[in-house]
Structure formats: structure tokens, C-alpha cells
Design an enzyme around this catalytic site. Structure first.
Site, short mmCIF file in Angstrom:
data_model
loop_
_atom_site.label_atom_id
_atom_site.label_comp_id
_atom_site.label_asym_id
_atom_site.label_seq_id
_atom_site.Cartn_x
_atom_site.Cartn_y
_atom_site.Cartn_z
N GLU A 440 30.24 5.24 17.40
CA GLU A 440 30.99 5.98 18.37
C GLU A 440 31.87 7.26 17.87
O GLU A 440 32.27 7.27 16.73
CB GLU A 440 32.67 4.89 18.35
CG GLU A 440 33.67 5.28 18.92
CD GLU A 440 34.84 4.59 18.66
OE1 GLU A 440 36.11 5.23 18.84
OE2 GLU A 440 34.75 3.41 18.10
N ASP A 514 35.05 1.59 15.77
CA ASP A 514 36.37 1.25 15.09
C ASP A 514 37.09 0.16 15.60
O ASP A 514 36.82 -0.52 16.68
CB ASP A 514 37.10 2.68 15.42
CG ASP A 514 36.73 3.70 14.71
OD1 ASP A 514 35.99 3.77 13.84
OD2 ASP A 514 37.39 4.92 15.08
N ASP A 516 39.94 -0.29 16.63
CA ASP A 516 41.21 -0.26 17.11
C ASP A 516 40.83 -0.42 18.59
O ASP A 516 39.75 -0.87 19.20
CB ASP A 516 41.63 1.37 17.18
CG ASP A 516 40.61 2.37 17.49
OD1 ASP A 516 39.52 2.03 18.17
OD2 ASP A 516 40.59 3.54 17.16
N ASP A 518 40.70 1.55 21.36
CA ASP A 518 39.38 2.27 22.03
C ASP A 518 38.06 1.82 21.44
O ASP A 518 37.06 1.66 22.17
CB ASP A 518 39.55 3.70 21.64
CG ASP A 518 40.41 4.50 22.71
OD1 ASP A 518 40.81 4.07 23.42
OD2 ASP A 518 41.10 5.62 22.10
#
Length: 809
Positions: A440, A514, A516, A518
Site C-alpha cells: 500500500e 497498514d 489502520d 485505510d
């Protein structure tokens, strides 16, 4: 005979003599020994598939009772100790002595200890039966550490126990009952299986299928480890199955089309319904077995569907005669279908035995489908028109996609995508040794490129979020630059007739995003792409998810990355043991010797938490453990009443307690209510795997540490713990002194060296392999999370919000 041949025979004879190959060389494996020596011959493998096959074998016996009209309810329970229970309300395995057995053993013991003993070899007991290998419950018994059978029959409850296939005693009467049925509990043998951990989702998929395929049969599954449970009961059979598959989609006609027929002893059932999506979902079954590779019943259905649609389309004028036709691929866009055939002698082929091979089934399914669909289209012209018009649109999109693919090939894609993130390929050309990290963003991609091993690790950074393929048609998907880059990097091609998993340039495709919100969304978009467009890569085990560490632990100048909470606790136990000593009746325990005991106390407390969550009073359970309660207490009302009085003295605020008599167990039981806790103390409770497990742990810990309070020496300081839980808390708090524990957030915080050491180094990293354990549930989740309908997604988020873990918002 020529001289050379004679010489060869003479040489072979002399070799045989020197190797002393005689009667004594022949080894006879009696009883179930052969199963334990060659388990894969009987259950396919000793891996995860073979493990679950044990449950299927027991459940299939119960389903056969349902097919014969005697069973309406089946329960499957996964226990904390790794055992599994299957209960049905069928006729029960026969308990009388078998007339043909010289040893006078009961029919139940013979069924559980002899191969090929059962009621399916003659058509009197069962006309059609499930079970893929047909090896029976005796193989389950042979491959279990222990197995216990309980049979309710003729007003009595019978029990017998086996250990590794050998009975520990005869079948005995243990109680009276008004019910009937069979209960089998077994624990897979760790000496045989690579893993003995049952997967709830794998079993749930199979049980859901069986409930759909046997209308009116209720099947429930409970996982006592995770507290998951489901009950499956579908009165509509496979019509309900199709409705279930389409429940979060938008159907283009309200009710599924139902096709059924029977010829030559073979029955055929088909249910189908179209939705406005683009995925084709067809499930095929033969005698309740999921034929994942299809077979003759699928070929017959596809052929009839294509022919009937073209015939009606032409005759009704929707298709121009001689100029337009619909391909099979077009007519199946957005189709959800379930095909179930039941036949006396199924023949399976293919490597995994999941493909039906009976040649007579093709023509039978084809003629029944053709006749029923033709009638349905004539009687429902508006539905037929919608279906055929959808297929025409699919044909046009397919043509557009073909042109887009050709254009893509001519351009050479990777050089002309215009994306700032380019594929950094590896030098290794063997796909089996090559890895592709899909990363990403450019910053993490940059770190990954610098930190990787260039010999076998390729990096593909993707900017932003890729297209949601759940909502996009195939031709639109091919206009996405990120997806085109991904397809070309993989080298497999895409779409029916073009995709080839064998051309994959990497046998490890690793999604690295990640931790998180997103990152989770990007990972889900990528998983949707692979599941909908390249499921074979998942089935071959090529797709993985990187598992960056969750914690960074710092002590002085040294730091360590810790993968998960369990690993963190283990680390804290090791640190605690360096500084702590615990007084025991036989002396002090500290250092490395203390670590396994701290782990055991942690496991003990987790089981206590498990009881607590199920409204079982931990304080009362602790009291029962200290009193070393036994089954004999429940045989006497006086003994149980005395125990109850003792409990009331030690534990205040008991709201209600009532002693009852259990006829089945021929024993007493007592219901106790206190605060929010509600418990029934009974023989089944103290014999449950969970209580047995915690009782054994309590016994072992008491033998070592004695009874509370416990004295701890922490360096120069002395502390007292009032319970095992308190002891564990003091030890872990002491271990945290001087430590900085940081919850780790994402890849962007790591430099290339740290990224390599924690997430990319094959020697140290942890990868999560993506597999499809429950294809129905997987399809449902992708539809809910990534589909057009908002309400099911909202319900899903509300329901599962509290289960979210490791999300940095």
C-alpha cells in the site's frame, strides 16, 4: 525360453532365497490397526481435511437416519479440550448382541471396531446414503485418542468407551430414558494428525449444506472455545439455499425457479435465481456431497440452460434468428443455482474425489432441466425476457472486454500504465521460489524495495484504493490502471478462457498493508479482486497476508518486536521468572522452572473467564474444585444437600437453589442462581470436557503451590497473593518494570531494515495464508461488505463492531 530369460529367473530366485521371503514375512494387521498404520487411505489425509472428515463421517451416519425418516435433529459441539460431540435423535446404533459374532459382542461395538460393518451394504436399512469414502465410524474410533458412545434406546441409556479403537469395557446401561438417539464424543489422536484443532467455519459450511439439502432437518453447531453457534433449519430445501445465497443481492425475479424429477432411481433437484450482479454461483451435490469440481450433473445443467435460453430467445423474437445467440458464459452471468442429485451408486473421479462421473446423469439432468425450463419460460415470459436481455448485455460486455484485453496486450501494459509505482521484479525465474509483495502506497513500497531480498522478492506498490470489482462489470474493471498493472505483474491473464493459474509468476502473493482503517479497506478490496476474479490462486494456496508485529517492547537500549498478545504474555512470564520466586510446600520455585507454571495459571484463568462469560459462577466453580467433587455426590440426595449447605455457608447471596432428580442419569442435580449467574450442578456438568480440564489443572497447580495465600519474593521484597489470579497479576506487573510497551501502528513507521527483519524475512516473519473454508459465508461477506446494498452492511458493522481488533483509527 531363451537362455537370457532363464538366467534372469534364476537370479531372481537366488535373490528371493537370500532375502528369506517366507510366510513369516507377511504381517497381518488385525482389527483397526491397518487404519492407524495407513490413515490417509481411509480419510484422504492426516492434515486439516482428514481431521474434519472424522466429523463428517459421524454426521453422515446421522443424516442417513434422517434420509431413512427417523432423525429430525443433529447437534455438533466442539469442546475446549479438542474433542467433538455429535448427537442425533435417530433410532440409535443397535445395542443387542450380534447374532453372527462368536464373541457375543453387541452390534454397537462391532460397528465401532470393525471395518465395513454397518447397515449400508444392503438396501433394507438405507436406500441412499451419503459419506464420500463410506469408511464409517470405526475409522473415526481408530484415529481417536478416545471415543465415547452413548445410545438411547428401548428406554435405557447405554455407554461404552474406546481408546485408540480398543474398548475399555463392555457396553453398559447407565440410566433410563424416554428418548432415543446416538451421542458420539471423540478426541482426534495427536499421534496421527498434523493438527487437532477443528475449524468452526469449515464444519459450519458442511452442516449448512446438509441442512439445505435435507429439508426439515435441523442441524446445530456450537464452538465452546469461541462461543460461536448456529442452527440450520430450512423447510424450503434448496429453494431456501438459493434465497440464502441471494439474500444480500438484488434478484431480477422474486422467486427461484425450481426443477425436479426422478428417473431410473435417480432424483434430480435444481433451484436457480438470477440477480443483477455479474458473478456466477453454482453449487453442485451428489448424495449430499459437495462436488466442488462439478461433473456430469453440472455439464447436463449448463447444456440444457444454454440450449433452452437460445431456443426461447429465438422463438419469442428477443434474439434475431441466425444473427444472435447467447453463449453459456453469458446466460450464467448473475446466476445463482444449486443442483442436487441422489443416486444409488455414485462414482466420483478427479484428484480430490469431488467430481461426479456417472455418465447416465448428464442426459437425465439435461432432459429434466430442458423440459422444466421450457415450460417455465412459456408460462413466465416477463421473467424469461429479463434473463435473456441480461445475457445479451453480458455478451456485449464480453465483446468489449475482449477488445480491451487485446488493446492491453498490444500496449505492453506495464510500460504504459502511467503509475508512479512500478513493479520491482526479482531475479528468480522459478515461480515456486518467487514472492510478490503488493504494498500500500509509495512510501511503504520504497521501504519494501530497499529492504527486500532482490533475488526472490518482487515489490508492487499500488497507489490508493483499487476499484471495487464487486460493483463493476468485467469490461469496466479492465479500464482500471492499478488492476491492469496487477494482472500483468501476476502473468495469469484474466477472464474465462484467458486466465491460467499455472502461468502465475509468483507462488507467494503477499498483501502488505497498514494496520489502520485505510489499510484494512485496501486489503479487503484486494481480497475481493482475488476471490471474484482469481479464486484458483486462493485454492492453490498462493495468497497470503503479511503480519507485521503488534508490539514494540523496549528495555534499556534493546528493543524487540512482538507478534501478538500471546507472545507478549510469554515474554512477560519469562521476564517475571528472572526476578520472582514463589514459596511452595517443597521449597522455592523461580527462574525457568516457574515459566510453565505461570503459563498454566494463565490457561486456568482463561477457562475461568470462559465459564464467567457463560453465566457460570467462578467463585462456585473454585469451591467445587477445592472440594474435589466426584460423581458419587450426585447419586445421594443427602450428600448433595450437605454440599449445598456448605456452599451456602461459604458463598453469600444465593437467590435460589433447588434439588431435582434426573431419570436419564439416575442422579440428582441442583440449580443455583446468584447475581447474574445461573448454574446446574449435575453429573453432565462435572463430566463436561471444560470442567474436567480445569479440575486437572487445579489438581496439578495445587500439588505444586498448595492452597492460598501464596508468598512471592520479588528481588528483596516479599508479597502475598490471595489467589492464583492474584499471583499471576503480581508476577506480570513486576515484569513490566523498566519496560516500554508500544502498540505498533503501521509499515510507514519502519525503516527498510526493520521492515525486512519483522515482516519480510522468511526466517522470522509470520504470514497468514488465505483460504476459502466456507465458500457460502465468504460469498455472503463479500456481497455485504462490497456490494450495492447499504442496509446489510450497516447491520454487519453494528453486529461485529465490538469484535474489531488491532485497528488503529
Amino acid at each position: 525360453m531363451n537362455e537370457k530369460k532363464i538366467q534372469e529367473i534364476t537370479e531372481q530366485a537366488s535373490i528371493a532365497e537370500t532375502e528369506e521371503y517366507g510366510a513369516e514375512s507377511i504381517k497381518i494387521l488385525k482389527g483397526l490397526s491397518a487404519v492407524r498404520v495407513r490413515p490417509a487411505m481411509y480419510i484422504g489425509s492426516t492434515g486439516i481435511d482428514g481431521l474434519h472428515h472424522l466429523v463428517y463421517e459421524v454426521v453422515d451416519n446421522s443424516v442417513d437416519e434422517a434420509l431413512a425418516g427417523f432423525c429430525t435433529n443433529i447437534e455438533v459441539i466442539i469442546h475446549r479440550d479438542g474433542s467433538c460431540t455429535v448427537i442425533d435423535n435417530g433410532r440409535g446404533i443397535p445395542t443387542e448382541p450380534h447374532p453372527g459374532d462368536p464373541e457375543g459382542r453387541t452390534a454397537a461395538e462391532i460397528v465401532l471396531t470393525e471395518l465395513h460393518a454397518g447397515g449400508k451394504f444392503e438396501s433394507k436399512a438405507y436406500k441412499i446414503s451419503g459419506g464420500l469414502h463410506g469408511v464409517g465410524v470405526s475409522v473415526v474410533n481408530a484415529l481417536s485418542e478416545w471415543l465415547e458412545v452413548e445410545i438411547k434406546q428401548n428406554g435405557f441409556v447405554y455407554q461404552q468407551r474406546f481408546e485408540r479403537g480398543v474398548p475399555t469395557g463392555p457396553l453398559t446401561v447407565v440410566g433410563k430414558t424416554k428418548g432415543r438417539g446416538t451421542k458420539i464424543t471423540f478426541k482426534p489422536d495427536a499421534e496421527i494428525f498434523e493438527t487437532t484443532e477443528f475449524h468452526y467455519d469449515v464444519l459450519a459450511q458442511r452442516l449448512r449444506e446438509l441442512a439445505f439439502l435435507n429439508k426439515g432437518l435441523q442441524i446445530s453447531i456450537t464452538d465452546e472455545i469461541t462461543a460461536k453457534s448456529q442452527t440450520f433449519l430450512y423447510k424450503g430445501g434448496i429453494i431456501s439455499f438459493v434465497e440464502h445465497l441471494n439474500k444480500n443481492k438484488t434478484p431480477i425475479h422474486p422467486k427461484p425457479i425450481y426443477v425436479s424429477g426422478e428417473k431410473e432411481g435417480i432424483s434430480v433437484e435444481i433451484a436457480l435465481q438470477y440477480n443483477d450482479g455479474y458473478a456466477e454461483n453454482i453449487y453442485t451435490f451428489a448424495n449430499n456431497i459437495n462436488t466442488r469440481e462439478g461433473g456430469t450433473h453440472l455439464v447436463g445443467f449448463k447444456s440444457a440452460l444454454t440450449r433452452t435460453a437460445n431456443s426461447y430467445g429465438t422463438s419469442s423474437g428477443i434474439l434475431k434468428e441466425g444473427k444472435e445467440s447467447i453463449s453459456g458464459e453469458d446466460i450464467r452471468e448473475g446466476l445463482t443455482a444449486v443442483i442436487s442429485v441422489k443416486l444409488p451408486n455414485p462414482q466420483f473421479e478427479g484428484q480430490t474425489k469431488m467430481k461426479l462421473g456417472n455418465s447416465e446423469v448428464k442426459g437425465l439432468v439435461e432432459s429434466i432441466t430442458n423440459e422444466a425450463l421450457s415450460t417455465y419460460f412459456e408460462e413466465n415470459p416477463s421473467v424469461a425476457k429479463k434473463i435473456i436481455e441480461k445475457a445479451i448485455q453480458a455478451a456485449r460486455a464480453r465483446e468489449a472486454a475482449r477488445k480491451a484485453r487485446e488493446l492491453t496486450r498490444r500496449k505492453g501494459v506495464l510500460e504504459d500504465t502511467g503509475l508512479p509505482g512500478k513493479l520491482a521484479d526479482c531475479s528468480e525465474k522459478d515461480p515456486a521460489r518467487s514472492e510478490l509483495f503488493i504494498v500500500e502506497g509509495d512510501s511503504a513500497g520504497g521501504s519494501a524495495k530497499q529492504g527486500r531480498d532482490r533475488r526472490f522478492q518482487a515489490i508492487l506498490p499500488l497507489r490508493g484504493k483499487i476499484l471495487n470489482v464487486e460493483k463493476a462489470r468485467f469490461d469496466k474493471m479492465l479500464t482500471s490502471d492499478e488492476i491492469k498493472t496487477l494482472i500483468t505483474a501476476l502473468g495469469t491473464g484474466i477472464g474465462a478462457g484467458d486466465f491460467d493459474a499455472l502461468k502465475s509468476r509468483y507462488h507467494k502473493i503477499i498483501l502488505m498493508t497498514d494496520a489502520d482503517v485505510d489499510g484494512a479497506h485496501i486489503r479487503t478490496l484486494l481480497l475481493t479482486f482475488f476471490y471474484r476474479q482469481m479464486p484458483e490462486l486462493i485454492e492453490r494456496g498462493y495468497l497470503y497476508i503479511a503480519q507485521p508485529p503488534l508490539f514494540r517492547v523496549k528495555r534499556g537500549k534493546t528493543e524487540r518486536y512482538v507478534q501478538n498478545e500471546a507472545e507478549l504474555m510469554e515474554m512477560l512470564f519469562e521476564l517475571a521468572a528472572e526476578d520472582i520466586q514463589v514459596s511452595t510446600p517443597t521449597g522455592l520455585i523461580g527462574g525457568k522452572k516457574l515459566v510453565p507454571y505461570l503459563k498454566k495459571i494463565s490457561s486456568y484463568e482463561k477457562i475461568m473467564e470462559w465459564f464467567d462469560k457463560r453465566r457460570k459462577d467462578p467463585e462456585l466453580i473454585s469451591l467445587l474444585l477445592m472440594s474435589n467433587i466426584e460423581k458419587t455426590v450426585f447419586k445421594s440426595r443427602e450428600k448433595l444437600a450437605s454440599l449445598l449447605e456448605d456452599i451456602k455457608k461459604r458463598i453469600p447471596n444465593i437467590k435460589h437453589s433447588e434439588i431435582d432428580f434426573d431419570e436419564e442419569q439416575e442422579a440428582y442435580s441442583v440449580n443455583i442462581k446468584r447475581h447474574n449467574y445461573k448454574m446446574m450442578l449435575s453429573v453432565p456438568f462435572i463430566q463436561s470436557p471444560e470442567f474436567k480440564e480445569i479440575m486437572q489443572m487445579h489438581k496439578e497447580l495445587t500439588e505444586v503451590f498448595g492452597m492460598p495465600p501464596y508468598k512471592l519474593r520479588i528481588k528483596e521484597e516479599t508479597k502475598e497473593a490471595v489467589s492464583l489470579k492474584d499471583l499471576l497479576s503480581i508476577a506480570t506487573e513486576a515484569s513490566k518494570k523498566g519496560l516500554t510497551i508500544q502498540r505498533y501502528k503501521g509499515l510507514g513507521e519502519m525503516n527498510p531494515q526493520q521492515l525486512w527483519e519483522t515482516t519480510m524475512d522468511p526466517e522470522k516473519r509470520a504470514l497468514l495464508q488465505v483460504s476459502i473454508e466456507d465458500s457460502v459465508k465468504a460469498d455472503e461477506i463479500f456481497t455485504v461488505l462490497m456490494g450495492d446494498q447499504v442496509e446489510p452492511r450497516k447491520e454487519f458493522i453494528v453486529k461485529h463492531a465490538l469484535e474489531a481488533r488491532n485497528i488503529d483509527v
